[in-house]
Design a protein around this motif. Structure first.
Motif, mmCIF file in Angstrom:
data_model
loop_
_atom_site.group_PDB
_atom_site.id
_atom_site.type_symbol
_atom_site.label_atom_id
_atom_site.label_comp_id
_atom_site.label_asym_id
_atom_site.label_seq_id
_atom_site.Cartn_x
_atom_site.Cartn_y
_atom_site.Cartn_z
ATOM 1 N N CYS A 23 0.851 -1.180 0.000
ATOM 2 C CA CYS A 23 0.000 0.000 0.000
ATOM 3 C C CYS A 23 0.893 1.239 0.000
ATOM 4 O O CYS A 23 1.722 1.410 0.901
ATOM 5 C CB CYS A 23 -0.932 0.008 1.206
ATOM 6 N N CYS A 26 -0.372 3.712 3.381
ATOM 7 C CA CYS A 26 -0.071 3.402 4.790
ATOM 8 C C CYS A 26 1.202 2.580 4.945
ATOM 9 O O CYS A 26 1.658 2.341 6.056
ATOM 10 C CB CYS A 26 -1.273 2.745 5.474
ATOM 11 N N CYS A 55 -7.609 -0.695 0.287
ATOM 12 C CA CYS A 55 -6.767 -1.170 1.393
ATOM 13 C C CYS A 55 -7.653 -1.290 2.632
ATOM 14 O O CYS A 55 -8.393 -0.359 2.955
ATOM 15 C CB CYS A 55 -5.624 -0.190 1.639
ATOM 16 N N ASP A 57 -6.817 -1.210 5.611
ATOM 17 C CA ASP A 57 -6.337 -0.352 6.703
ATOM 18 C C ASP A 57 -6.638 1.124 6.475
ATOM 19 O O ASP A 57 -7.083 1.819 7.382
ATOM 20 C CB ASP A 57 -4.818 -0.523 6.863
ATOM 21 N N CYS A 58 -6.341 1.603 5.253
ATOM 22 C CA CYS A 58 -6.398 3.057 5.060
ATOM 23 C C CYS A 58 -7.334 3.470 3.926
ATOM 24 O O CYS A 58 -7.472 4.667 3.658
ATOM 25 C CB CYS A 58 -5.002 3.617 4.815
HETATM 26 ZN ZN LIG Z 1 -3.228 1.273 3.176
#
Ligand SMILES: [Zn+2]
Length: 211
Positions: A23, A26, A55, A57-58
């Motif tokens: 990614c 992040c 993603c 996560d982000c």
């Molecule tokens: Zn990410």
């Protein structure tokens, strides 16, 4: 004359495979999941299309190419119609096309979770000598056949192997190695009526195979 119960189990995977990618936002290698949205772009007479992943996560985007710089006549008509109509359900199905995903990602996480629905096609669930389970699997699913049978029939995977060795459970059109492989459309399992205590699980119910 022996009585045969015909049932159909429809197996639908619940979670699309996730590519693990670097990614840019992040940092690090992260799982990306399908957003369920595609983008179609015209470049003169050539078309590009992508399925958009995020993603986990982000929320950064990654575009999985479905085709690039392709002449409209070379594109599968069904796929083009899906993209032009922005058909959500069919676009979501593309996310389950793991072979297509492999062309763009090397590390892919697969999930065995699946929804199973059963229905009787013919015969009497209260009285039968042999049962035939026909599997209907319309999207690629990572669920193993032995796991599906063990959970739905309420026995251990070892017991499934023993029943197969004793020829009280038979697979078609495939051999014993299919037990360890993902379920596939068109597989059938024949089972003698005295093979398990939980024969009710053969023909009724809706269940979710856990991960
Ligand atoms: Zn990410």
């Amino acid at each position: 004359m022996s009585s045969i119960l015909h049932v159909q189990w429809t197996v639908t995977p619940l979670i699309a495979p996730r590519p693990w990618l670097t990614c840019g936002r992040c940092g690090g290698i992260k799982p990306f999941q399908s957003s369920g949205k595609a983008r179609l772009n015209a470049n003169g007479k050539r078309l590009d299309a992508w399925l958009i992943y995020k993603c986990t996560d982000c929320d950064a985007s990654w575009n999985r190419p479905l085709f690039e710089r392709r002449n409209v006549r070379e594109i599968d008509a069904g796929l083009l119609q899906t993209l032009q109509a922005n058909d959500r359900q069919r676009i979501e199905a593309i996310a389950f096309d793991i072979e297509g995903l492999r062309r763009s990602a090397t590390r892919i996480e697969e999930f065995p979770e699946a929804h199973v629905t059963k229905r009787v096609l013919a015969g009497n669930p209260a009285a039968f000598e042999r049962a035939r389970i026909a599997l209907s699997v319309s999207l690629p699913c990572a669920l193993r056949l032995d796991r599906l049978l063990a959970v739905e029939l309420g026995v251990s995977r070892t017991r499934i192997q023993q029943l197969h060795a004793a020829e009280r459970l038979r697979l078609s059109p495939v051999g014993a190695r299919a037990f360890r492989r993902p379920v596939r459309d068109g597989m059938a399992v024949d089972l003698d009526a005295d093979s398990t205590d939980r024969l009710a699980g053969l023909s009724t119910g809706v269940s979710v195979q856990p991960g």
